[in-house]
Design an enzyme around this catalytic site. Structure first.
Site, PDB file in Angstrom:
ATOM      1  CB  CYS A   1      -0.958   0.008   1.197  1.00  0.00           C
ATOM      2  SG  CYS A   1      -0.161   0.383   2.775  1.00  0.00           S
TER       3      CYS A   1
ATOM      4  CB  CYS B   1      34.787  27.109  -7.451  1.00  0.00           C
ATOM      5  SG  CYS B   1      32.980  27.101  -7.336  1.00  0.00           S
TER       6      CYS B   1
ATOM      7  CG  HIS C   1      48.853  19.520  -3.428  1.00  0.00           C
ATOM      8  ND1 HIS C   1      49.255  18.391  -4.105  1.00  0.00           N
ATOM      9  CD2 HIS C   1      47.510  19.438  -3.320  1.00  0.00           C
ATOM     10  CE1 HIS C   1      48.194  17.637  -4.365  1.00  0.00           C
ATOM     11  NE2 HIS C   1      47.119  18.246  -3.915  1.00  0.00           N
TER      12      HIS C   1
ATOM     13  CB  CYS D   1      66.648  35.699  28.736  1.00  0.00           C
ATOM     14  SG  CYS D   1      65.063  35.952  27.899  1.00  0.00           S
TER      15      CYS D   1
ATOM     16  CB  CYS E   1      57.608  37.591  10.377  1.00  0.00           C
ATOM     17  SG  CYS E   1      59.373  37.902  10.242  1.00  0.00           S
TER      18      CYS E   1
END
Length: 355
Positions: A11, A98, A113, A148, A158
């Site tokens: 059904c 994109c 990469h 120190c 940096c």
């Protein structure tokens, strides 16, 4: 009663409940079977039986996802909330852009990469995540001053560090903790000195393997961390540009800072992946050329990074604009040379890898 080609009939209310459960709870799309056998329910039958719009939309999304996943020339854009699909003419790994302006590698979905192939990059990332204790340690962004021993936090891109201790103020390199004066024109933190494995016992070989991984991971993570601080650096550059515009500096001149920032971001990304590439690389004569190109690029990159981050006056910025633009042009040239040499190595097959 409704059925499909197999002849089993149920059904419509049972069909709706069954299909809704398969879609919303089991996450199934084109592979929903008949409740009584293995025959798959066709798309049109599902769309005719389902009435709720959200269920239809989810089912259609599953169908689209499956279609894209099985087509070599299609890939979803990985940028968050972007629903675009990229289609290419030829199946190959390489950077694509994109319509949302996001650029990524079509082969694996990572940021571009050019130096390291997708399979090696996957191995590298898996190694970083598997060695979780080491990986977490590498993410710690504090180091002691070599003079120190005051703990310093790296909050910029940096690698030129100035000790936060007001009684010290030693200038040192974040990577090797050596005096920065020796890094200004000759950045030598990129070369790993390997021991002769034939002269090592098993324990020493294990230690040497860790030292090598540690060496390249530190440098990879450093450039990755610098990329994450990119937004802060962009804000710094925009502030400098506004100050220069108030002093009636020509837009063409002040915009050179933005161009330098773009070059810096590209160089950081290339350098980051260069250490994943170098980790697996077997040593040969071509490696010496690669490391020289890598070192030249890193030296110039640090000069741009240091300039963009330092709190310079408008007059100083104006006076150094052309010089910094020249360094940026040199950086672009060295980056292209590095990529060109690596691609030549792939083409001529003089790269060998320890996988």
């Amino acid at each position: 009663m409704t059925g499909i080609g197999c002849g089993h009939r149920f059904c419509q209310e049972c069909w709706k409940e069954y299909l809704t459960t398969k879609i919303m709870h089991d996450g199934m799309g084109e592979k929903i079977p008949c409740p009584a056998c293995d025959i798959l329910v066709d798309y049109q039958t599902v769309m005719d039986l389902i009435e709720e719009e959200k269920v239809k939309q989810r089912y259609q999304q599953f169908i689209i996802n499956s279609y894209v996943a099985h087509k070599d020339k299609l890939r979803w854009c990985p940028f968050p909330d972007c629903n675009n699909v990229i289609r290419v003419q030829h199946v190959e790994s390489g950077p694509v852009t994109c319509n949302c302006s996001h650029t990524f590698c079509f082969g694996c979905g990572e940021s571009p990469h050019e130096l390291v192939k997708c399979d090696l990059l996957r191995k590298w990332k898996k190694k970083c995540s598997d060695d979780s204790d080491t990986y977490n340690w590498l993410k710690i962004n504090t180091k002691e001053c070599p003079k120190c021993f005051f703990v310093n936090e790296k909050n910029g891109c940096c690698n030129h560090m100035i000790c936060s201790n007001p009684n010290c103020r030693t200038h040192f390199c974040w990577i090797c903790l050596g005096p920065w004066e020796s890094h200004k024109d000759d950045y030598k933190c990129n070369q790993f000195k390997e021991e002769d494995s034939a002269a090592l016992d098993d324990q020493e070989k294990s230690r040497e393997a860790f030292n090598k991984y540690f060496f390249y991971s530190v440098r990879y993570m450093n450039h990755l961390q610098s990329q994450k601080l990119e937004k802060k650096l962009k804000d710094t550059v925009e502030t400098k540009i506004k100050e220069m515009n108030k002093q009636n500096v020509a837009w063409v001149d002040s915009n050179k800072l933005r161009q330098c920032l773009d070059v810096l971001c590209q160089c950081r990304q290339t350098l980051m992946y260069s250490y994943a590439f170098a980790y697996y690389l077997k040593k040969n004569n071509q490696c010496i050329i690669f490391e020289e190109n890598q070192r030249d690029l890193e030296t110039a990159t640090e000069k741009i990074s240091e300039y963009l981050e330092r709190d310079l006056s408008v007059e100083e910025n104006r006076a150094k604009l052309n010089m910094v633009k020249d360094i940026a042009n040199y950086c672009e040239n060295r980056r292209e040379k590095l990529i060109e040499h690596v691609n030549e190595g792939y083409a001529r097959k003089f790269w060998e890898f320890n996988e």
